[in-house]
Scaffold this active site. Structure first.
Site, short mmCIF file in Angstrom:
data_model
loop_
_atom_site.label_atom_id
_atom_site.label_comp_id
_atom_site.label_asym_id
_atom_site.label_seq_id
_atom_site.Cartn_x
_atom_site.Cartn_y
_atom_site.Cartn_z
CG ASP A 123 -0.46 -0.94 8.42
OD1 ASP A 123 -0.13 -1.98 9.00
OD2 ASP A 123 0.34 -0.19 7.83
CE LYS A 152 0.84 1.23 4.57
NZ LYS A 152 1.72 2.32 4.92
O1 C5P Z 1 0.63 -1.70 14.87
P1 C5P Z 1 2.04 -1.83 14.38
O2 C5P Z 1 2.78 -2.93 15.07
O3 C5P Z 1 2.14 -1.91 12.90
O4 C5P Z 1 2.77 -0.48 14.77
C1 C5P Z 1 4.15 -0.36 14.91
C2 C5P Z 1 4.46 0.82 15.77
O5 C5P Z 1 4.11 2.03 15.09
C3 C5P Z 1 3.68 0.90 17.07
O6 C5P Z 1 4.33 0.17 18.08
C4 C5P Z 1 3.67 2.37 17.36
O7 C5P Z 1 4.89 2.77 17.93
C5 C5P Z 1 3.60 3.00 15.98
N1 C5P Z 1 2.22 3.36 15.56
C6 C5P Z 1 1.59 4.41 16.18
N2 C5P Z 1 0.32 4.75 15.81
C7 C5P Z 1 -0.32 4.10 14.82
C8 C5P Z 1 0.32 3.02 14.16
C9 C5P Z 1 1.60 2.67 14.57
O8 C5P Z 1 2.15 5.04 17.10
N3 C5P Z 1 -1.56 4.47 14.47
#
Ligand code: C5P
Length: 285
Positions: free
Chosen positions: A136, A11
């Site tokens: 995501d 994406k």
């Molecule tokens: O959810 P995911 O593991 O993909 O996110 C990785 C990191 O990105 C999270 O630990 C966080 O630090 C940051 N993040 C965030 N806010 C979001 C998505 C991701 O702070 N909406």
């Protein structure tokens, strides 16, 4: 033995606005996701023995915390049963690149394993599982074009009236998403920007007028090569260039495939891709 080939699409974020930080450290977003034709492939096969997981050419990704294995374990925990399965992943999407490769692989594993074993898990069940794997991952279950709110999991499909292709440059190094968000947050005051994306979508301007990423300047400060890549792409006459997600991949809309020209201007470790918007996040063959 039954077997499926599943394409896990990448994406780009055509728009990414950060509204604030939640108590759990995650950031409230307003983002416009667009699935693109660049994809990883997962071959998922029923196995007669133990489960196996292989990442072609990237054995260092064959770890227990790989999102593909975490997706398999999530399904097993739901049905309270072990599923003997062999998964072979072929990576085309660069890692930690802002292109959602790992998240899309996870969504592909959820949908692929459910289909292979004809499991009684609903789409809502899978959305719940997807969110437990990453902010995501839910987007990739359906893909296409969608506005993401909350931390990116509250999705509203939208139709954009633009026909375009994309050139992408990946500067060849991974970026730490938590670091970029954390650094960005240091300058975050309460900004009343909620609804800005919806307003922009209602104005029906050109695609370039929509394109924005709040995290871009922070990432470029932390990793100056990102700005360098964006300047190279801009110098090739693209109308607009933007970083996707927390970086470091840069992209821009282009009517023609100029990858060969771009390649000639690139630093050896940079990768260039020509891609198109895709209707789906995951395609099962
Ligand atoms: O959810 P995911 O593991 O993909 O996110 C990785 C990191 O990105 C999270 O630990 C966080 O630090 C940051 N993040 C965030 N806010 C979001 C998505 C991701 O702070 N909406």
């Amino acid at each position: 033995m039954k077997s499926l080939s599943v394409h896990a699409h990448a994406k780009v974020n055509l728009y990414l606005g950060v509204l604030g930080v939640r108590e759990d450290g995650y950031h409230e977003l307003e983002t416009l996701f667009q699935a693109i034709t660049l994809f990883d492939e997962l071959v998922i096969q029923e196995s007669s023995g133990k489960s196996t997981f292989e990442v072609s050419g990237h054995p260092r990704l064959e770890t227990d915390d790989n999102l593909v294995l975490r997706a398999q374990r999530w399904i097993e925990s739901q049905i309270r049963e072990r599923l003997p399965v062999s998964i072979r992943l072929t990576k085309n999407i660069p890692e930690a690149a802002g292109l959602g490769g790992g998240s899309s692989d996870a969504a592909a594993a959820l949908l692929g394993i459910r289909d292979l074993f004809d499991l009684e898990l609903t789409d809502d069940d899978l959305s719940r599982g997807a969110l437990s794997l990453g902010a995501d991952v839910p987007f990739f279950l359906n893909g296409g074009t969608a506005v993401g709110e909350g931390i990116g999991e509250r999705l509203t499909p939208v139709t954009l009236p633009y026909a375009y292709s994309l050139i992408l440059i990946n500067p060849g190094f991974p970026v730490s998403t938590p670091l970029v968000f954390r650094e960005f947050s240091k300058g975050l005051t309460d900004r009343p920007r909620k609804g800005k994306l919806w307003k922009l979508l209602g104005l029906h301007h050109g695609l370039e007028d929509l394109m924005h990423n709040d995290l871009q300047s922070t990432c470029e400060r932390l990793y100056p090569e990102v700005e360098e890549a964006r300047k190279v792409l801009g110098s090739l006459g693209l109308r607009k260039t933007l970083m996707t997600g927390s970086g470091p991949t840069i992209f821009g809309p282009s009517d023609t495939d100029v990858t060969t020209i771009v390649r000639g201007c690139l630093n050896q470790s940079w990768k260039v891709f020509f891609s198109e918007p895709a209707q789906k996040g995951v395609v099962i063959h």
